[in-house]
Write a protein that holds these residues in place. Structure first.
Motif, short mmCIF file in Angstrom:
data_model
loop_
_atom_site.label_atom_id
_atom_site.label_comp_id
_atom_site.label_asym_id
_atom_site.label_seq_id
_atom_site.Cartn_x
_atom_site.Cartn_y
_atom_site.Cartn_z
N LEU A 219 0.83 -1.20 0.00
CA LEU A 219 0.00 0.00 0.00
C LEU A 219 0.87 1.26 0.00
O LEU A 219 0.62 2.20 -0.75
N ILE A 220 1.92 1.24 0.83
CA ILE A 220 2.83 2.39 0.87
C ILE A 220 3.56 2.53 -0.46
O ILE A 220 3.68 3.63 -1.02
N ASN A 221 4.04 1.41 -0.99
CA ASN A 221 4.78 1.43 -2.24
C ASN A 221 3.92 1.97 -3.38
O ASN A 221 4.33 2.87 -4.13
N GLN A 222 2.71 1.42 -3.52
CA GLN A 222 1.84 1.83 -4.63
C GLN A 222 1.35 3.25 -4.47
O GLN A 222 1.22 3.99 -5.45
N GLN A 223 1.07 3.66 -3.23
CA GLN A 223 0.63 5.03 -3.02
C GLN A 223 1.73 6.00 -3.40
O GLN A 223 1.47 7.05 -4.01
N THR A 224 2.97 5.65 -3.07
CA THR A 224 4.09 6.52 -3.44
C THR A 224 4.23 6.61 -4.96
O THR A 224 4.36 7.70 -5.53
N VAL A 225 4.19 5.45 -5.64
CA VAL A 225 4.38 5.42 -7.09
C VAL A 225 3.26 6.17 -7.80
O VAL A 225 3.49 7.00 -8.69
N MET A 226 2.01 5.88 -7.41
CA MET A 226 0.87 6.45 -8.12
C MET A 226 0.64 7.92 -7.77
O MET A 226 0.13 8.68 -8.58
N SER A 227 1.01 8.32 -6.56
CA SER A 227 0.73 9.69 -6.13
C SER A 227 1.85 10.66 -6.46
O SER A 227 1.64 11.87 -6.45
N LEU A 228 3.05 10.14 -6.74
CA LEU A 228 4.20 11.03 -6.93
C LEU A 228 4.00 12.03 -8.06
O LEU A 228 4.26 13.24 -7.86
N PRO A 229 3.54 11.64 -9.27
CA PRO A 229 3.35 12.66 -10.30
C PRO A 229 2.34 13.73 -9.90
O PRO A 229 2.55 14.92 -10.15
N LEU A 230 1.25 13.33 -9.23
CA LEU A 230 0.25 14.30 -8.79
C LEU A 230 0.80 15.20 -7.70
O LEU A 230 0.52 16.40 -7.67
N ALA A 231 1.58 14.62 -6.77
CA ALA A 231 2.15 15.41 -5.68
C ALA A 231 3.13 16.45 -6.22
O ALA A 231 3.15 17.60 -5.76
N LEU A 232 3.94 16.06 -7.20
CA LEU A 232 4.87 17.00 -7.79
C LEU A 232 4.13 18.14 -8.49
O LEU A 232 4.50 19.32 -8.36
N ALA A 233 3.07 17.78 -9.21
CA ALA A 233 2.28 18.81 -9.90
C ALA A 233 1.64 19.76 -8.89
O ALA A 233 1.55 20.98 -9.13
N ARG A 234 1.20 19.24 -7.76
CA ARG A 234 0.57 20.07 -6.73
C ARG A 234 1.58 21.06 -6.13
O ARG A 234 1.21 22.15 -5.69
N GLU A 235 2.86 20.66 -6.13
CA GLU A 235 3.90 21.54 -5.61
C GLU A 235 4.46 22.47 -6.69
O GLU A 235 5.44 23.18 -6.45
N GLY A 236 3.85 22.45 -7.88
CA GLY A 236 4.29 23.34 -8.94
C GLY A 236 5.41 22.81 -9.80
O GLY A 236 6.01 23.56 -10.58
N ARG A 237 5.70 21.50 -9.71
CA ARG A 237 6.73 20.88 -10.53
C ARG A 237 6.08 20.09 -11.67
O ARG A 237 4.93 19.67 -11.55
N PRO A 238 6.82 19.86 -12.76
CA PRO A 238 6.26 19.02 -13.84
C PRO A 238 6.02 17.60 -13.34
O PRO A 238 6.88 17.01 -12.67
N ALA A 239 4.87 17.03 -13.66
CA ALA A 239 4.58 15.65 -13.25
C ALA A 239 5.62 14.69 -13.83
O ALA A 239 5.94 13.66 -13.22
N ALA A 240 6.16 15.03 -15.00
CA ALA A 240 7.15 14.15 -15.64
C ALA A 240 8.45 14.07 -14.85
O ALA A 240 9.25 13.17 -15.08
N ASP A 241 8.68 14.98 -13.88
CA ASP A 241 9.87 14.88 -13.04
C ASP A 241 9.86 13.61 -12.20
O ASP A 241 10.92 13.18 -11.70
#
Length: 405
Positions: A219-241
């Motif tokens: 659950l932790i692993n998948q949440q990190t993988v799936m949420s990372l692009p959205l979390a980066l975008a929320r912080e103003g970074r490109p999701a592709a980072d």
């Protein structure tokens, strides 16, 4: 340090196939982002679509174990990879939200067919004392392909997210061709003896314990993988980072392989090794919560990958060791449902935490759960049978106590 023994040809072929397959396998973390950007779905809807994919992987994993026994392991692996390629191409071609949802569910139904037969082949091809190394090398093979895949995601993702799914479909087909040509032909399964008792993995309390903690880790692993692009975008970074962070984690997994063979690490019992792994995961997630620059995020991803490396090798070797003779595939299939459960819950929980609490709360909550799991492993995780004292040697024979006088 003595030179490790060469792995059997079957395992080496499976490792090579893993590298090929993973070269394009960074599309899944961007499924939620694609649903949002190309189909205009809300954050909650996008999370539910990804959860539907995760739910479909549960019967996929169980079917993989059953099909491996019925039609053969090579055939099951090829079937799963071709199904994934078809579904990935359908996601790339989708022009409406319903068609994208249908393709995501199809991907989930094919996604885990590969795993039980490939893991069973590994567990049977190497002796028990080499299983941790073999499964750790599997994670390194995934990471080796992921290094190229992360760069591909960072490049193609900035142009068009759909291209990631087409790249994944192409590598699935290439992997299927490699498996079909290189692995030996399936042998007909021998019928079970009528007098043999039925094997019911979920009635083994040791496996249930490992399944529970494994689901929490997944659950932790998948949440990190799936949420990372959205979390980066929320912080103003490109999701592709996220592709750069995935590449950093993958490179760490490959370069850190010798650490798993250090005597200090090898001497750790399985519960202690898993506890250490979750402390490393907690440290990396805390880094995600506090980092404000790309180099700091890369460092946090590298620390997390060290924890993942310890978990994968130990957990799968433990499950294979716990299985009765001839039941490794079924035990590994049941244990693998942890990933389906996690893939169902992670996008829902992750998107809700992001929407209502923000990125710091997402990563901090995950880090706290890792600390809890570290303590739980020390109390409930069983040792591998190879780590238990041999019968008759567990306790020394007490000497008679002389009586005074």
């Amino acid at each position: 340090m003595p030179r490790p023994e060469a792995l059997p040809r079957t395992v080496r072929l499976l490792l090579l196939a893993r590298v090929v397959n993973r070269l394009g396998a960074f599309s899944l973390p961007f499924l939620t982002a694609l649903i949002r950007t190309d189909h205009g779905a809300s954050l909650t809807t996008a999370g539910l679509v990804t959860a539907a994919f995760g739910l479909a992987t549960i019967p996929s994993r169980l079917a993989g174990g059953r099909l491996a026994d019925r039609i053969g392991r090579r055939s099951t692996i090829v079937l799963g990879l071709c199904g994934c390629a078809l579904a990935q191409a359908a996601i790339a071609a989708s022009r409406s939200l319903p068609s994208a949802v249908a393709a995501a569910v199809l991907l989930g139904l094919a996604f885990e067919l590969y795993e039980p037969p490939s893991q069973a082949l590994v567990s049977e091809a190497v002796p028990p004392q080499h299983r941790v190394r073999a499964f750790s090398l599997f994670s390194a093979a995934i990471a080796a392909g992921a290094m190229g895949a992360g760069l591909l995601a960072a490049l193609l993702g900035r142009w068009d997210l759909r291209l990631l799914f087409l790249a994944d479909a192409a590598t699935c087909l290439a992997c299927a061709l490699l498996i079909r040509l290189a692995l030996p032909r399936d042998r007909p399964a021998s019928p079970p003896a009528e007098t043999a008792p039925p094997i019911r993995p979920l009635r083994d309390p040791r496996l249930v314990s490992v399944l529970a903690t494994g689901t929490a880790y997944a659950l932790i692993n998948q949440q990190t993988v799936m949420s990372l692009p959205l979390a980066l975008a929320r912080e103003g970074r490109p999701a592709a980072d996220a592709g750069l962070l995935f590449t950093a984690a993958a490179a760490t997994t490959v370069l850190a392989q010798p650490l798993t063979r250090l005597p200090a690490i090898e001497r750790l019992s399985t519960p202690a090794a898993l506890a250490l792994a979750h402390l490393l995961l907690a440290a990396g997630l805390t880094g995600y919560a506090l980092a404000r620059s790309l180099p700091a995020l890369i460092a946090a991803a590298a620390v997390m990958s060290l924890g993942d490396l310890l978990v994968i090798g130990r957990a799968y070797a433990l499950v294979a060791d716990l299985a009765p003779p001839g039941a490794a595939g079924r035990y590994l299939a049941v244990f693998g449902t942890s990933w389906g459960i996690a893939a169902t819950l992670a996008p829902v929980l992750g998107t809700q935490l992001l929407a209502h609490a923000g990125t710091t709360a997402l990563w901090s909550t995950s880090a706290a759960l890792c600390l809890l799991l570290a303590a739980v492993h020390l109390r409930v995780t069983p040792r591998s049978p190879d780590e238990l004292p041999a019968p008759g040697r567990c306790l020394p024979t007490p000497r008679p106590t002389p009586h005074p006088g």
